[in-house]
Motif scaffolding. Structure first.
Motif, short mmCIF file in Angstrom:
data_model
loop_
_atom_site.label_atom_id
_atom_site.label_comp_id
_atom_site.label_asym_id
_atom_site.label_seq_id
_atom_site.Cartn_x
_atom_site.Cartn_y
_atom_site.Cartn_z
N ARG A 197 9.08 -2.59 2.43
CA ARG A 197 10.05 -2.41 0.73
C ARG A 197 11.09 -1.02 2.11
O ARG A 197 12.10 -0.80 0.90
CB ARG A 197 8.99 -1.79 0.08
N SER A 215 0.64 -3.78 6.94
CA SER A 215 0.94 -2.14 5.77
C SER A 215 -1.25 -1.69 5.91
O SER A 215 -1.78 -3.17 5.81
CB SER A 215 1.37 -2.34 4.40
N THR A 216 -0.97 -1.51 4.98
CA THR A 216 -2.49 -0.75 4.43
C THR A 216 -3.42 -1.66 4.35
O THR A 216 -4.00 -2.51 4.54
CB THR A 216 -2.08 -0.03 3.81
N GLU A 217 -2.09 -2.68 3.17
CA GLU A 217 -3.61 -3.59 2.98
C GLU A 217 -3.37 -4.97 3.47
O GLU A 217 -4.06 -5.59 3.07
CB GLU A 217 -2.31 -4.62 0.84
N ASP A 218 -2.11 -5.06 4.68
CA ASP A 218 -2.21 -5.83 5.15
C ASP A 218 -3.42 -6.04 6.05
O ASP A 218 -3.73 -7.70 7.39
CB ASP A 218 -0.87 -6.15 5.89
N ARG A 257 10.59 -6.69 2.93
CA ARG A 257 10.09 -6.78 1.39
C ARG A 257 11.86 -7.01 0.25
O ARG A 257 10.84 -6.77 -0.34
CB ARG A 257 8.67 -6.51 1.19
N CYS A 265 2.65 0.56 7.81
CA CYS A 265 4.09 1.08 7.69
C CYS A 265 4.38 0.01 6.55
O CYS A 265 4.13 -1.53 6.83
CB CYS A 265 5.49 0.74 8.49
N SER A 266 5.37 0.48 4.92
CA SER A 266 5.80 -0.43 4.24
C SER A 266 7.16 -1.70 4.54
O SER A 266 7.64 -0.81 5.26
CB SER A 266 6.35 0.25 2.83
N ARG A 274 10.56 2.97 9.46
CA ARG A 274 9.13 2.89 10.96
C ARG A 274 9.92 3.07 11.78
O ARG A 274 11.07 3.10 12.05
CB ARG A 274 9.16 1.37 10.55
#
Length: 323
Positions: free
Chosen positions: A56, A15-18, A86, A53-54, A60
């Motif tokens: 949650r 994901s973006t934060e990962d 998640r 991609c999230s 996807r």
């Protein structure tokens, strides 16, 4: 299935934060999973890469492609369980699909392998936890809706009722449909049956909310719904709402009975009655003047009302019960 014959689908996601974390890049995940397949002698069917991609949700592209090609592989391999999901509910649904198709699930870091007895045991625990979470969410939603109904009088988010439409979360009257609602109450008040009303509306080619023909049940739902008098019904209680009324309170109670809009608590059932509310009046025989008696009432342990009569002339006491 034997390990040397196992065809595995490698799934990697960031994901973006990962993406900023070291070791979580798509290439790093793919490298570690490929190394494990080489050690175990597994065949890589394909690599599915979801970037940005999230976890949650399941919206996807590569995730959907992977399950559309489920016949190409025997097991799904991920670096960590949170790479695939998640959300425990979505994870349980995925495991249900895998089990139905005879596929395995393997997570490298958690040492989770659904092709083994221990893996199936852990999977059962995860599914039960997902069920618990789902039921708790349902309970919280019900409590929140009950509080909203009692405090705000706003609609509970049901589909657009006939005569109204939602606008910014509020019910707004559709005048063309509101005229039909008023006609239904007028026709019913004049003595027409629900079946006759439905036949007349259908004969005039007036569509229902969904565009279909009218039937008795559709007419009944409108006549019995306090929404049209400016009220809301929730969990057996009728309370004033915030929407504009289409018919008057008098017209609604004329069709449903006096006091219909005054009910604030559920009706009492046979299993429960307040102790200060007798279930039956004094038996008629006790009210006859010829008896010349006095009557007193007490409640038994079983919840019945015991009426005791004593003759003024000193006759023996006579008891009567009323449930």
């Amino acid at each position: 299935m034997q390990s040397e014959q196992l065809r595995v689908a490698l799934y990697v996601r960031v994901s973006t934060e990962d993406q900023a974390r070291e070791g979580y890049s798509l290439d790093a995940q793919t490298k570690r999973l490929t190394a494990m397949c080489k050690v175990r002698g597994w065949t890589i069917a394909d690599v599915y890469r979801d970037e940005g991609c999230s976890g949650r949700n399941t919206d996807r592209p590569e995730y959907r492609r992977m399950f559309s090609e489920i016949d190409r592989w025997d097991a799904l391999l991920v670096l960590k369980m949170d790479r695939i999901h998640r959300n425990s509910v979505n994870f349980a649904r995925m495991m249900e699909v895998l089990n139905k198709n005879g596929k395995g699930f393997i997570s490298l870091n958690e040492k989770f392998d659904s092709t083994t007895a221990m893996g199936r045991f852990v999977m059962d625990i995860v599914q039960r936890m997902a069920q618990l979470e789902s039921e708790q969410i349902g309970e919280r939603v019900k409590i929140g809706m009950a509080k909203k109904a009692k405090s705000t009088g706003e609609p509970m988010g049901s589909p657009d009722p006939y005569g109204y439409e939602y606008c910014s979360g509020k019910l707004v009257v559709i005048e063309s449909e509101a005229e039909v609602v008023r006609r239904i109450f007028d026709m019913y008040g004049s003595g027409m049956s629900m079946e006759a009303i439905a036949c007349e509306l259908s004969a005039e080619h007036i569509p229902t909310k969904k565009g279909g023909a009218w039937c008795r049940q559709t007419v009944r739902c409108i006549l019995r719904n306090p929404l049209y008098a400016g009220y809301l019904r929730w969990d057996g209680m009728v309370r004033p709402g915030t929407q504009a009324a289409i018919v008057s309170e008098e017209a609604f109670e004329s069709a449903n009975g006096r006091g219909t809009l005054c009910r604030r608590r559920p009706r009492y059932t046979a299993a429960y009655r307040p102790r200060n509310r007798p279930s039956k009046a004094i038996p008629s025989m006790l009210r006859r003047r010829s008896w010349r008696t006095t009557a007193s009432r007490r409640i038994t342990r079983s919840g019945q009302f015991m009426w005791t009569t004593v003759s003024r002339g000193g006759a023996p006491t006579v008891q009567h019960t009323a449930g």
